[in-house]
Each structure stands twice: as structure tokens, then as C-alpha cells.
Design an enzyme around this catalytic site. Sequence first.
Site, PDB file in Angstrom:
ATOM      1  N   HIS A   1      -4.422  -0.912   6.045  1.00  0.00           N
ATOM      2  CA  HIS A   1      -3.962  -0.113   7.189  1.00  0.00           C
ATOM      3  C   HIS A   1      -4.895  -0.273   8.394  1.00  0.00           C
ATOM      4  O   HIS A   1      -5.499   0.689   8.851  1.00  0.00           O
ATOM      5  CB  HIS A   1      -3.757   1.353   6.822  1.00  0.00           C
TER       6      HIS A   1
ATOM      7  N   LYS B   1      -9.438  -0.527  -5.677  1.00  0.00           N
ATOM      8  CA  LYS B   1      -9.442   0.143  -4.376  1.00  0.00           C
ATOM      9  C   LYS B   1     -10.816   0.742  -4.082  1.00  0.00           C
ATOM     10  O   LYS B   1     -11.358   1.498  -4.886  1.00  0.00           O
ATOM     11  CB  LYS B   1      -8.386   1.262  -4.397  1.00  0.00           C
TER      12      LYS B   1
ATOM     13  N   ASP C   1       1.512   2.541   3.552  1.00  0.00           N
ATOM     14  CA  ASP C   1       0.656   3.736   3.409  1.00  0.00           C
ATOM     15  C   ASP C   1       1.497   5.006   3.452  1.00  0.00           C
ATOM     16  O   ASP C   1       1.021   6.053   3.886  1.00  0.00           O
ATOM     17  CB  ASP C   1      -0.438   3.753   4.487  1.00  0.00           C
TER      18      ASP C   1
ATOM     19  N   HIS D   1       0.871  -1.191   0.000  1.00  0.00           N
ATOM     20  CA  HIS D   1       0.000   0.000   0.000  1.00  0.00           C
ATOM     21  C   HIS D   1       0.900   1.231   0.000  1.00  0.00           C
ATOM     22  O   HIS D   1       1.514   1.557   1.011  1.00  0.00           O
ATOM     23  CB  HIS D   1      -0.905   0.015   1.242  1.00  0.00           C
TER      24      HIS D   1
ATOM     25  N   HIS E   1     -10.374   0.779   2.062  1.00  0.00           N
ATOM     26  CA  HIS E   1     -10.167   1.772   3.126  1.00  0.00           C
ATOM     27  C   HIS E   1     -11.364   1.622   4.064  1.00  0.00           C
ATOM     28  O   HIS E   1     -12.460   2.068   3.736  1.00  0.00           O
ATOM     29  CB  HIS E   1     -10.077   3.192   2.566  1.00  0.00           C
TER      30      HIS E   1
ATOM     31  N   HIS F   1       1.473   5.392  -1.645  1.00  0.00           N
ATOM     32  CA  HIS F   1       1.072   6.582  -2.412  1.00  0.00           C
ATOM     33  C   HIS F   1       2.321   7.192  -3.038  1.00  0.00           C
ATOM     34  O   HIS F   1       3.212   7.644  -2.316  1.00  0.00           O
ATOM     35  CB  HIS F   1       0.408   7.618  -1.504  1.00  0.00           C
TER      36      HIS F   1
HETATM   37  C1  NCD Z   1      -3.601   8.983   2.397  1.00  0.00           C
HETATM   38  C2  NCD Z   1      -3.177  10.051   1.384  1.00  0.00           C
HETATM   39  O1  NCD Z   1      -2.611  11.063   1.794  1.00  0.00           O
HETATM   40  O2  NCD Z   1      -3.406   9.856   0.177  1.00  0.00           O
HETATM   41  N1  NCD Z   1      -3.576   9.560   3.713  1.00  0.00           N
HETATM   42  C3  NCD Z   1      -3.459   8.891   4.877  1.00  0.00           C
HETATM   43  O3  NCD Z   1      -3.578   9.520   5.931  1.00  0.00           O
HETATM   44  N2  NCD Z   1      -3.225   7.597   4.912  1.00  0.00           N
HETATM   45  C4  NCD Z   1      -4.925   8.434   2.026  1.00  0.00           C
HETATM   46  C5  NCD Z   1      -5.253   7.136   2.737  1.00  0.00           C
HETATM   47  O4  NCD Z   1      -4.651   6.111   2.472  1.00  0.00           O
HETATM   48  O5  NCD Z   1      -6.152   7.146   3.575  1.00  0.00           O
HETATM   49 ZN    ZN Z   2      -3.247   5.106   1.844  1.00  0.00          ZN
END
Ligand code: NCD
Ligand code: ZN
Length: 344
Positions: A174, A99, A247, A13, A136, A15
Site C-alpha cells: 500500500h 508480513k 487493503d 493485500h 507495512h 483483511h
Molecule cells: C488495516 C486494518 O484495519 O487491519 N488498516 C488500514 O488502515 N489499512 C491495517 C493495515 O493494513 O495497515
Molecule cells: Zn492492510
Amino acid sequence: MSTLTIKRPDDWHLHLRDGAMMDGVLPHSAAHFARAIIMPNLVPPVVTGDQAAAYRDRILKALPDGMTFDPLMTLYLTENTNPADVAAAHASGLVKAVKLYPAGATTNSASGVQDFDAVRPVLEKMAEIGLPLCVHGEVTAPEIDIFDREAAFIDLVLDPIRQSTPGLRVVMEHITTSNAVAYAEDQDDTLGATITVQHLMLDRNDMLVGGIRPHYYCLPILKRGSHRLELLRAATSGAPRFFLGTDSAPHATHTKENACGCAGCFTAPIALSCLAQTFDEAHALDNLEAFVSQNGPAFYGLPENTDTITLTKGDPITIPDHIDTDAGPVTVFDPGRPVFWSVQ
Ligand code: NCD
Ligand code: ZN
């Protein structure tokens, strides 16, 4: 000093964002991880197979020469998602998961799902072809307290979806509560659950006592310490259901140190050091490889990586305050206690 050599880890996971931010953060994941499940919550989101293919090309183009990294793409589920497009993107090998963001649950989730019945045909197609749904898991109803949103989601949304879509493979992403650990442990192997570094190391006191620490603010929000202990037990148990999803969620520092700060911890550069530290403290280093390198590929039906990384225990490492990107500085997660493990 001691060392630990394990199969190269993956991040289930992640970003990466896009553009200048992606250019800045990608090398920090590629340095340690072979593959990652890439979150689709761009603006606009990655909804179709074509968009995922184009995003994958941009990631590979941003990868510095000499580095290898395999981005495992996902599609952002909307109420207009076409089951045939999802099936084609899966059949081509491009897309490894879909997702589900409940609309409004987190950063860039406005296009998420409000009416879960509207996505039923997509979920049924996914169950048929064995494509996992990454979830999520937080309800968004304003009357539900932010600390209760994950537990409520399990009862009100997740379990009903799984009951009505037999065979659907689901990743609870998460997870942050003992409720989620208990639910996951009670299910068959169509269910997996990822856990982040920050939820294994910190609780809500770390975020809120003695001053508010915006770089510990993420969603789902850190919970009370008793929940953290259950997450730690699950992650360090070696049980195949649980695997790493960092995450890692970069935001420019000024957008977190703000009257309305963004949610997300940027952990990619120090995730493995922090996990080795955490597993060491729990006397569970023997199970680190299962958590970071074996359980994830097993769930996704992918081979384990064949190369290895070596972790070394020595003097406390220096955690950089931030990395510089052309989208601004991004503060690096610091657990606030010494970390003795480094990645060679
Ligand atoms: C994530 C993001 O910033 O894209 N933020 C987070 O707090 N984890 C989004 C997510 O995975 O919930
Ligand atoms: Zn995330």
C-alpha cells in the site's frame, strides 16, 4: 456503452478478519477475485504455520456454496518467529509471504517488530528459499510526522534491510508517496509494490476539507495530491513492479464513526469498478489487466488465472451505503464521484 474482458483479478493485500465479520465480507472478495494474500493481523495474530493452516480452514469453511476463492496465507513476523517453522510452512505450499509490521504502526500491530536485528535469521532463511516479505512501510517513532512515516521508513529501515539481505523478495505494501514510487522504480525485480483503490482515487483534502470523513481514514494515511498523481502514473503504466493490493480493511461502522476511529477502508465490493473508472479517466484501460491480473502472479511466481471477468461501462452504479454482517454494519467505500463501470 463499452465492455472490457480481462483475466480474473487477484487481490495481493486483503483483511478478511475472522468469525462473523469474515462471514460477512468474504463473499464480496470471492465474487470478483480468484485469490488474495490474506493479512495475518488477527487478535491474536497468525504467527505459526499451524495457526495459518487453521485460519485457512476457517476461511474455506466460511465460503458460501458455489463460490471459489483461494486464500494465500501469510505469517505475522515477530521477534520470536522460528525460521524453521516459516520454511516448513512455505515448503508445504501453505504460506506465500511473511508480513512485517513495525510494532505499533497500524491496527493490531502490537506484536510486530521493534528490533529488526532480532528477525535477521528469519529474513536470511526467506531470502534463501525465495519467500517474499510483505512490508507495512511506516516508521513508528513518535517524533516522526504521520505524513512523513513512509518516506522515513524507506531510508531508515527498508533499504538497510534489502542491502543486508541480498536476494530477499520484498513487497512494499500500500504505497502512498512519490518517494515510494521512485524507490520502487529504481530497484531490481526482487522488489514489488502494491497500491490501493483509495490511494489512487483520493488525497488528504478529500478526507479533511469541509468535514472529517472517517471512512477515508486508513493507514498509511492519504497524502497530498501530488503523491496521488505519482501513484496513478505508476499503477497505470503497466510496469510489472506495481500491482493491486486493495487493503480492504473492514471495521464495523460505529468503530470508525467514533471519537477515536479505526483505520481502514472497506473497498472489496467496489474495488474493480473504481479501478476501471480510474484507469478509464487516465486513458489507460489497456493496462488495467496488467495491474489487477498479471503483475501480481508474476511477482509471486504463480500462474495467471485462466477464467475472465467482464467490466461494463454504463449508467453510474449505485454504491451500497453499507453491508450487514453479524458483527455489525460495515460502511462501503464511496469515492464521492460517479463510477460508470460495473462487474458483470
Ligand atoms: C488495516 C486494518 O484495519 O487491519 N488498516 C488500514 O488502515 N489499512 C491495517 C493495515 O493494513 O495497515
Ligand atoms: Zn492492510
